[in-house]
Design a protein around this motif. Structure first.
Motif, PDB file in Angstrom:
ATOM      1  N   VAL A   1       4.837 -12.426   0.992  1.00 38.37           N
ATOM      2  CA  VAL A   1       6.006 -12.013   1.760  1.00 38.37           C
ATOM      3  C   VAL A   1       7.219 -11.965   0.841  1.00 38.37           C
ATOM      4  CG1 VAL A   1       7.456 -12.455   3.763  1.00 38.37           C
ATOM      5  CG2 VAL A   1       5.046 -13.133   3.801  1.00 38.37           C
ATOM      6  N   THR A   2       7.805 -10.794   0.702  1.00 44.05           N
ATOM      7  CA  THR A   2       8.962 -10.624  -0.170  1.00 44.05           C
ATOM      8  C   THR A   2      10.266 -10.872   0.589  1.00 44.05           C
ATOM      9  OG1 THR A   2       9.050  -8.253   0.335  1.00 44.05           O
ATOM     10  CG2 THR A   2       7.782  -8.917  -1.610  1.00 44.05           C
ATOM     11  N   HIS A   3      11.297 -11.207  -0.155  1.00 41.92           N
ATOM     12  CA  HIS A   3      12.651 -11.298   0.391  1.00 41.92           C
ATOM     13  C   HIS A   3      13.253  -9.896   0.326  1.00 41.92           C
ATOM     14  CE1 HIS A   3      12.648 -15.727   0.382  1.00 41.92           C
ATOM     15  NE2 HIS A   3      11.940 -15.597  -0.730  1.00 41.92           N
ATOM     16  N   GLY A   4      13.322  -9.234   1.463  1.00 39.31           N
ATOM     17  CA  GLY A   4      13.681  -7.823   1.486  1.00 39.31           C
ATOM     18  C   GLY A   4      12.433  -6.978   1.315  1.00 39.31           C
ATOM     19  N   GLY A   5      12.585  -5.685   1.518  1.00 37.32           N
ATOM     20  CA  GLY A   5      11.449  -4.780   1.351  1.00 37.32           C
ATOM     21  C   GLY A   5      11.220  -3.858   2.515  1.00 37.32           C
ATOM     22  N   GLY A   6      11.723  -4.252   3.709  1.00 31.26           N
ATOM     23  CA  GLY A   6      11.623  -3.370   4.849  1.00 31.26           C
ATOM     24  C   GLY A   6      10.193  -3.102   5.293  1.00 31.26           C
ATOM     25  N   HIS A   7       9.990  -1.958   5.901  1.00 33.81           N
ATOM     26  CA  HIS A   7       8.685  -1.562   6.431  1.00 33.81           C
ATOM     27  C   HIS A   7       8.146  -0.382   5.635  1.00 33.81           C
ATOM     28  CE1 HIS A   7       5.551  -1.281   9.483  1.00 33.81           C
ATOM     29  NE2 HIS A   7       5.761   0.028   9.548  1.00 33.81           N
ATOM     30  N   VAL A   8       6.975  -0.574   5.027  1.00 33.62           N
ATOM     31  CA  VAL A   8       6.341   0.453   4.194  1.00 33.62           C
ATOM     32  C   VAL A   8       7.358   1.010   3.203  1.00 33.62           C
ATOM     33  CG1 VAL A   8       4.819   2.478   4.216  1.00 33.62           C
ATOM     34  CG2 VAL A   8       4.930   1.028   6.225  1.00 33.62           C
ATOM     35  N   SER A   9       7.993   0.124   2.478  1.00 33.82           N
ATOM     36  CA  SER A   9       9.000   0.542   1.510  1.00 33.82           C
ATOM     37  C   SER A   9       8.830  -0.208   0.187  1.00 33.82           C
ATOM     38  CB  SER A   9      10.409   0.304   2.076  1.00 33.82           C
ATOM     39  OG  SER A   9      11.373   0.744   1.155  1.00 33.82           O
ATOM     40  N   HIS A  10       9.429  -1.388   0.081  1.00 28.46           N
ATOM     41  CA  HIS A  10       9.387  -2.179  -1.149  1.00 28.46           C
ATOM     42  C   HIS A  10       9.884  -1.398  -2.370  1.00 28.46           C
ATOM     43  CE1 HIS A  10       6.626  -5.090   1.002  1.00 28.46           C
ATOM     44  NE2 HIS A  10       7.495  -5.894   0.420  1.00 28.46           N
ATOM     45  N   MET A  11      10.978  -0.639  -2.163  1.00 26.33           N
ATOM     46  CA  MET A  11      11.624  -0.001  -3.299  1.00 26.33           C
ATOM     47  C   MET A  11      12.034  -1.081  -4.290  1.00 26.33           C
ATOM     48  SD  MET A  11      13.951   2.756  -1.197  1.00 26.33           S
ATOM     49  CE  MET A  11      14.807   3.343  -2.657  1.00 26.33           C
ATOM     50  N   ASP A  12      11.877  -0.786  -5.574  1.00 31.92           N
ATOM     51  CA  ASP A  12      12.037  -1.823  -6.591  1.00 31.92           C
ATOM     52  C   ASP A  12      12.987  -1.364  -7.686  1.00 31.92           C
ATOM     53  OD1 ASP A  12      11.614  -4.243  -7.827  1.00 31.92           O
ATOM     54  OD2 ASP A  12       9.721  -3.677  -8.747  1.00 31.92           O
ATOM     55  N   GLY A  13      14.020  -2.167  -7.948  1.00 34.07           N
ATOM     56  CA  GLY A  13      14.943  -1.852  -9.029  1.00 34.07           C
ATOM     57  C   GLY A  13      16.002  -0.845  -8.635  1.00 34.07           C
ATOM     58  N   LEU A  14      16.700  -0.322  -9.621  1.00 33.07           N
ATOM     59  CA  LEU A  14      17.815   0.578  -9.368  1.00 33.07           C
ATOM     60  C   LEU A  14      17.396   2.009  -9.061  1.00 33.07           C
ATOM     61  CD1 LEU A  14      20.307  -0.601 -12.162  1.00 33.07           C
ATOM     62  CD2 LEU A  14      20.479  -1.016  -9.695  1.00 33.07           C
ATOM     63  N   HIS A  15      16.320   2.461  -9.713  1.00 31.58           N
ATOM     64  CA  HIS A  15      15.941   3.872  -9.636  1.00 31.58           C
ATOM     65  C   HIS A  15      15.144   4.143  -8.366  1.00 31.58           C
ATOM     66  CE1 HIS A  15      14.617   7.850 -10.765  1.00 31.58           C
ATOM     67  NE2 HIS A  15      15.316   7.773 -11.881  1.00 31.58           N
ATOM     68  N   PRO A  16      15.559   5.091  -7.544  1.00 27.00           N
ATOM     69  CA  PRO A  16      14.852   5.352  -6.280  1.00 27.00           C
ATOM     70  C   PRO A  16      13.439   5.895  -6.471  1.00 27.00           C
ATOM     71  CG  PRO A  16      16.524   7.025  -6.669  1.00 27.00           C
ATOM     72  CD  PRO A  16      16.752   5.948  -7.691  1.00 27.00           C
ATOM     73  N   TYR A  17      13.146   6.464  -7.646  1.00 24.37           N
ATOM     74  CA  TYR A  17      11.823   7.027  -7.887  1.00 24.37           C
ATOM     75  C   TYR A  17      10.909   6.075  -8.653  1.00 24.37           C
ATOM     76  CZ  TYR A  17      13.918  11.415  -6.388  1.00 24.37           C
ATOM     77  OH  TYR A  17      14.553  12.384  -5.661  1.00 24.37           O
ATOM     78  N   ALA A  18      11.367   4.865  -8.879  1.00 27.83           N
ATOM     79  CA  ALA A  18      10.553   3.897  -9.609  1.00 27.83           C
ATOM     80  C   ALA A  18       9.347   3.473  -8.773  1.00 27.83           C
ATOM     81  CB  ALA A  18      11.395   2.676  -9.965  1.00 27.83           C
ATOM     82  N   LYS A  19       8.322   2.987  -9.443  1.00 26.20           N
ATOM     83  CA  LYS A  19       7.133   2.491  -8.754  1.00 26.20           C
ATOM     84  C   LYS A  19       7.531   1.345  -7.823  1.00 26.20           C
ATOM     85  CE  LYS A  19       3.583   2.125 -11.371  1.00 26.20           C
ATOM     86  NZ  LYS A  19       2.635   1.637 -12.419  1.00 26.20           N
ATOM     87  N   SER A  20       7.040   1.377  -6.613  1.00 29.87           N
ATOM     88  CA  SER A  20       7.409   0.340  -5.653  1.00 29.87           C
ATOM     89  C   SER A  20       6.750  -0.990  -6.016  1.00 29.87           C
ATOM     90  CB  SER A  20       6.995   0.747  -4.232  1.00 29.87           C
ATOM     91  OG  SER A  20       5.596   0.635  -4.066  1.00 29.87           O
ATOM     92  N   TYR A  21       7.325  -2.057  -5.488  1.00 28.04           N
ATOM     93  CA  TYR A  21       6.769  -3.389  -5.729  1.00 28.04           C
ATOM     94  C   TYR A  21       5.361  -3.480  -5.151  1.00 28.04           C
ATOM     95  CZ  TYR A  21       6.834  -8.504  -6.265  1.00 28.04           C
ATOM     96  OH  TYR A  21       6.568  -9.804  -6.629  1.00 28.04           O
ATOM     97  N   PHE A  22       5.155  -2.873  -3.990  1.00 32.33           N
ATOM     98  CA  PHE A  22       3.804  -2.889  -3.417  1.00 32.33           C
ATOM     99  C   PHE A  22       2.819  -2.183  -4.336  1.00 32.33           C
ATOM    100  CE2 PHE A  22       0.438  -0.608  -1.202  1.00 32.33           C
ATOM    101  CZ  PHE A  22      -0.246  -1.676  -0.644  1.00 32.33           C
ATOM    102  N   GLU A  23       3.225  -1.044  -4.902  1.00 32.63           N
ATOM    103  CA  GLU A  23       2.312  -0.313  -5.786  1.00 32.63           C
ATOM    104  C   GLU A  23       1.965  -1.118  -7.031  1.00 32.63           C
ATOM    105  OE1 GLU A  23       3.283   4.333  -4.709  1.00 32.63           O
ATOM    106  OE2 GLU A  23       4.590   3.294  -6.122  1.00 32.63           O
ATOM    107  N   LYS A  24       2.900  -1.921  -7.508  1.00 32.21           N
ATOM    108  CA  LYS A  24       2.596  -2.794  -8.644  1.00 32.21           C
ATOM    109  C   LYS A  24       1.551  -3.825  -8.258  1.00 32.21           C
ATOM    110  CE  LYS A  24       7.232  -2.386 -10.692  1.00 32.21           C
ATOM    111  NZ  LYS A  24       8.484  -3.108 -11.033  1.00 32.21           N
ATOM    112  N   ILE A  25       1.724  -4.420  -7.077  1.00 31.84           N
ATOM    113  CA  ILE A  25       0.737  -5.384  -6.586  1.00 31.84           C
ATOM    114  C   ILE A  25      -0.604  -4.689  -6.360  1.00 31.84           C
ATOM    115  CG2 ILE A  25       0.135  -6.898  -4.650  1.00 31.84           C
ATOM    116  CD1 ILE A  25       3.107  -7.424  -4.257  1.00 31.84           C
ATOM    117  N   MET A  26      -0.575  -3.529  -5.743  1.00 32.48           N
ATOM    118  CA  MET A  26      -1.789  -2.754  -5.456  1.00 32.48           C
ATOM    119  C   MET A  26      -2.574  -2.468  -6.724  1.00 32.48           C
ATOM    120  SD  MET A  26      -1.970   1.109  -3.838  1.00 32.48           S
ATOM    121  CE  MET A  26      -1.196   1.829  -5.311  1.00 32.48           C
ATOM    122  N   GLU A  27      -1.862  -2.022  -7.750  1.00 30.18           N
ATOM    123  CA  GLU A  27      -2.501  -1.671  -9.019  1.00 30.18           C
ATOM    124  C   GLU A  27      -3.231  -2.867  -9.614  1.00 30.18           C
ATOM    125  OE1 GLU A  27      -0.766  -0.520 -13.394  1.00 30.18           O
ATOM    126  OE2 GLU A  27       0.067   0.548 -11.659  1.00 30.18           O
TER     127      GLU A  27
END
Length: 374
Positions: A338-364
């Protein structure tokens, strides 16, 4: 003026550091296989998750993420599948036959994605996931639920959180075609409820090497209450309900003997729609009975494959207090991140909106751990 702006920036930064940019909470049974798997193969969960400084709040991050296109398009090959009741579903394949990591299609690791409420293989988050997974060499397939993506509905049956027959059909077809290829399923939002129910029903006979549940509304009972709050009604509930009614309108005549058309069309919220349509189509006496049956928190103990659940503490569809912390810690096969922040089906990570999401890092990392143990 300059001082006021500077002071505002300092206050905002202090608030951001206080509420966000923290390591996620991990609920997993000590000494279990899942504990060892996460420790060895998923180091990213020991790092801080940093939602965008410019959009950290979960509801707004959820909205923003929905409009951000994936980095690259994905080409699918569509398969039309007849269901056991003579209806139909689609399977969209990203076969990845050019995979250098796994050139043998007979044994190529495969990820099966079960999307959210009205999502398809072309939904931004699905395309982004498939792009990431195919870059890792995996094959992907995405189920398109009945009536979506301009699909003709042939029988008076739709899909819902407790309807796992179509998903089971896809898994069976895959294992018949590729019996030696390991298969992992990812359920997203509503799709995660379907996957969870399937895992609990099948137990040792799931035919899966592992599973992931992303932004799972473990308790639709509590999730519905959250979505009924005025701010969530305005931001999400009305919009999703309108989408569901638009889909229903395309095949309403098939259901005329089951539901009252005017009541369905007058639905203002998802709960209204589920009461007037979903519950009736699937034989429930009420929407409350349907939601109670869809709860999977207590079913985690029945899972028999490694299953990683990833959510956030500000998901408007799955309130924090309703997450299955203890059930995850009591399970030999489930972990909850469970992350602090992240919303629903989002988990945008860092400053860049096109960066790999935190979920995708975990998924990988999780996929690498699962498939390397096969």
């Amino acid at each position: 003026m300059i001082y006021a702006v500077g002071l505002g920036a300092v206050i905002y930064t202090a608030a951001y550091i206080h509420f966000y940019a923290k390591k996620p909470k991990v609920f997993v049974k000590e000494s279990s296989y899942m504990h060892r798997l996460l420790k060895t193969h998923v180091p990213v969960i020991r790092e801080a998750y940093t939602p965008p400084y410019w959009c950290p709040e979960g509801r707004f991050q959820t909205i923003v993420k929905n409009f951000i296109p994936p980095p690259r398009p994905v080409t699918y090959k569509r398969e039309i599948v007849q269901t056991i009741d003579n209806g139909q579903i689609y399977i969209d394949w990203a076969s990845n036959d050019e995979s250098s990591q796994y050139p043998d299609e007979e044994t190529r690791p495969t990820v099966f994605i079960v999307p959210g409420l009205t999502s398809t293989s072309q939904s931004n988050y699905v395309v982004s996931m498939v792009d990431n997974l195919t870059q890792q060499g995996y094959r992907c397939m995405v189920i398109i639920n009945r009536g979506l993506d301009d699909m003709a509905v042939l029988t008076p049956k739709a899909y819902c959180a407790t309807h796992t027959i179509d998903m089971e059909l896809v898994i069976d077809l895959f294992k018949k075609k590729y019996p030696d290829a390991p298969l992992v399923v990812i359920g997203v939002s509503l799709g995660s409820l379907m996957v969870g129910r399937y895992l609990a029903q099948k137990r040792d006979d799931s035919k899966l090497a592992g599973a992931m549940l992303w932004s799972c509304p473990f308790s639709p009972v509590e999730g519905s209450k959250s979505l009924e709050k005025w701010e969530n009604r305005v931001l999400f509930n009305y919009h999703l309900t309108r989408g569901l009614k638009n889909i229903y309108n395309k095949f309403k005549d098939l259901f005329s003997h089951i539901v009252d058309h005017e009541t369905v069309i007058q639905s203002k919220t998802i709960r209204d729609y589920d009461s007037s349509f979903t519950a009736k189509v699937f034989g429930y006496s009420s929407v409350d009975e349907y939601y109670e049956d869809a709860v999977i928190s207590e079913k985690l103990k029945l899972f028999s494959v490694p299953t990683l659940c990833v959510g956030s503490d500000d998901d408007p569809f799955s309130p924090y207090y309703a997450l299955p912390f203890k059930q995850a810690e009591d399970s030999d096969h489930v972990a909850l991140v469970v992350t602090h922040g992240g919303g629903h089906v989002s988990h945008m990570d860092g400053l860049h909106p096109y960066a790999k999401s935190y979920f995708e890092k975990i998924m990988e990392q999780f996929m690498s751990g699962i498939f390397s143990s096969e």
